[in-house]
Scaffold this active site. Structure first.
Site, PDB file in Angstrom:
ATOM      1  N   ILE A 167     -25.784 -25.314 -59.779  1.00  0.00           N
ATOM      2  CA  ILE A 167     -26.390 -26.644 -59.730  1.00  0.00           C
ATOM      3  C   ILE A 167     -25.582 -27.465 -60.725  1.00  0.00           C
ATOM      4  O   ILE A 167     -25.788 -27.382 -61.934  1.00  0.00           O
ATOM      5  CB  ILE A 167     -27.882 -26.615 -60.100  1.00  0.00           C
ATOM      6  CG1 ILE A 167     -28.657 -25.768 -59.088  1.00  0.00           C
ATOM      7  CG2 ILE A 167     -28.449 -28.034 -60.138  1.00  0.00           C
ATOM      8  CD1 ILE A 167     -30.136 -25.628 -59.395  1.00  0.00           C
ATOM      9  N   PRO A 168     -24.607 -28.223 -60.237  1.00  0.00           N
ATOM     10  CA  PRO A 168     -23.537 -28.760 -61.098  1.00  0.00           C
ATOM     11  C   PRO A 168     -23.911 -30.009 -61.892  1.00  0.00           C
ATOM     12  O   PRO A 168     -23.378 -31.098 -61.666  1.00  0.00           O
ATOM     13  CB  PRO A 168     -22.418 -29.040 -60.098  1.00  0.00           C
ATOM     14  CG  PRO A 168     -23.146 -29.414 -58.841  1.00  0.00           C
ATOM     15  CD  PRO A 168     -24.368 -28.534 -58.816  1.00  0.00           C
ATOM     16  N   CYS A 169     -24.794 -29.843 -62.871  1.00  0.00           N
ATOM     17  CA  CYS A 169     -25.143 -30.985 -63.712  1.00  0.00           C
ATOM     18  C   CYS A 169     -23.953 -31.448 -64.547  1.00  0.00           C
ATOM     19  O   CYS A 169     -23.960 -32.568 -65.071  1.00  0.00           O
ATOM     20  CB  CYS A 169     -26.341 -30.657 -64.598  1.00  0.00           C
ATOM     21  SG  CYS A 169     -26.177 -29.161 -65.578  1.00  0.00           S
ATOM     22  N   HIS A 170     -22.912 -30.608 -64.650  1.00  0.00           N
ATOM     23  CA  HIS A 170     -21.717 -31.023 -65.393  1.00  0.00           C
ATOM     24  C   HIS A 170     -20.970 -32.148 -64.681  1.00  0.00           C
ATOM     25  O   HIS A 170     -20.116 -32.800 -65.281  1.00  0.00           O
ATOM     26  CB  HIS A 170     -20.779 -29.830 -65.614  1.00  0.00           C
ATOM     27  CG  HIS A 170     -20.236 -29.230 -64.357  1.00  0.00           C
ATOM     28  ND1 HIS A 170     -20.942 -28.334 -63.578  1.00  0.00           N
ATOM     29  CD2 HIS A 170     -19.041 -29.402 -63.722  1.00  0.00           C
ATOM     30  CE1 HIS A 170     -20.213 -27.977 -62.543  1.00  0.00           C
ATOM     31  NE2 HIS A 170     -19.051 -28.617 -62.602  1.00  0.00           N
ATOM     32  N   ARG A 171     -21.288 -32.404 -63.416  1.00  0.00           N
ATOM     33  CA  ARG A 171     -20.611 -33.465 -62.663  1.00  0.00           C
ATOM     34  C   ARG A 171     -21.287 -34.824 -62.816  1.00  0.00           C
ATOM     35  O   ARG A 171     -20.891 -35.787 -62.161  1.00  0.00           O
ATOM     36  CB  ARG A 171     -20.528 -33.080 -61.181  1.00  0.00           C
ATOM     37  CG  ARG A 171     -19.659 -31.859 -60.927  1.00  0.00           C
ATOM     38  CD  ARG A 171     -19.647 -31.445 -59.471  1.00  0.00           C
ATOM     39  NE  ARG A 171     -18.982 -30.144 -59.320  1.00  0.00           N
ATOM     40  CZ  ARG A 171     -19.191 -29.311 -58.319  1.00  0.00           C
ATOM     41  NH1 ARG A 171     -20.034 -29.633 -57.348  1.00  0.00           N
ATOM     42  NH2 ARG A 171     -18.556 -28.146 -58.269  1.00  0.00           N
TER      43      ARG A 171
END
Length: 200
Positions: A167-171
């Protein structure tokens, strides 16, 4: 462009939401009561990684520097679950996760067991529609889920994410394009974006 990649497509957003498996809500509220979670800890280029799975799929991917800290984090999140150190068979799962961390563009061929409030899950579904190599602002994510004024709540949902990278919250970035806080550290966020081909 982010929108050209399909992030703005509501049809795709809702069509793929069913792929996110979830824990029974009453079990989530009870801290994993009557549940068994298998977990393993390993090293990767970003430091230490802990992977935990239920019978439905990967429930946590945690990043950090100290294995003990990650295990305590898992215990705090699921205080009533039975946590079992994974056996050799589980090594295949953690190997897939590490491979995914090293090269996010390859995708993660494992089911997810996503646990959170209804709002958090809507945000996390939106994050999974951001392709590797692209980013979105908190405001864009809020707009995406139909709550354009919920920018701070979106940031809170990102901070509550326990399934790193999948779940790419880094994006998710600030409106001015700069990097904001990341649960597992700004340096890791910058490294992930760099290996996905997005320089910040």
């Amino acid at each position: 462009m982010l929108y050209d990649a399909g992030f703005k497509s509501n049809g795709r957003f809702y069509a793929q939401s069913s792929a996110m498996l979830g824990m029974i809500p009453k079990h989530y509220r009870k801290g994993g009561l009557h549940e068994v979670l298998y977990f393993a800890v390993a090293e990767c280029s970003l430091g230490t990684v802990l992977v935990a799975s239920s019978e439905k799929g990967v429930a946590s991917i945690l990043l950090g520097d100290e294995p003990d800290t990650l295990v305590r984090d898992l215990q705090d999140r699921f205080p009533k679950a039975e946590l079992i150190g994974a056996d050799a068979d589980y090594e295949q799962s953690i190997a897939k996760v590490i491979g995914f961390i090293e090269d996010p563009n390859r995708g993660l061929d494992l089911p997810l067991d996503v646990r959170g409030t209804a709002f958090q899950q809507r945000v996390w579904q939106a994050l999974r529609q951001i392709p590797a190599g692209e980013t979105a602002t908190y405001a864009e994510v809020a707009q995406k889920i139909g709550q354009p004024t919920a920018i701070r709540a979106v940031a809170g949902a990102c901070a509550a994410n326990h399934i790193a990278i999948a779940i790419p919250c880094h994006r998710v970035i600030r409106n001015d394009g700069s990097l904001s806080g990341y649960r597992w550290g700004i340096d890791r966020k910058r490294s992930l974006l760099s290996r996905e081909g997005k320089d910040n």
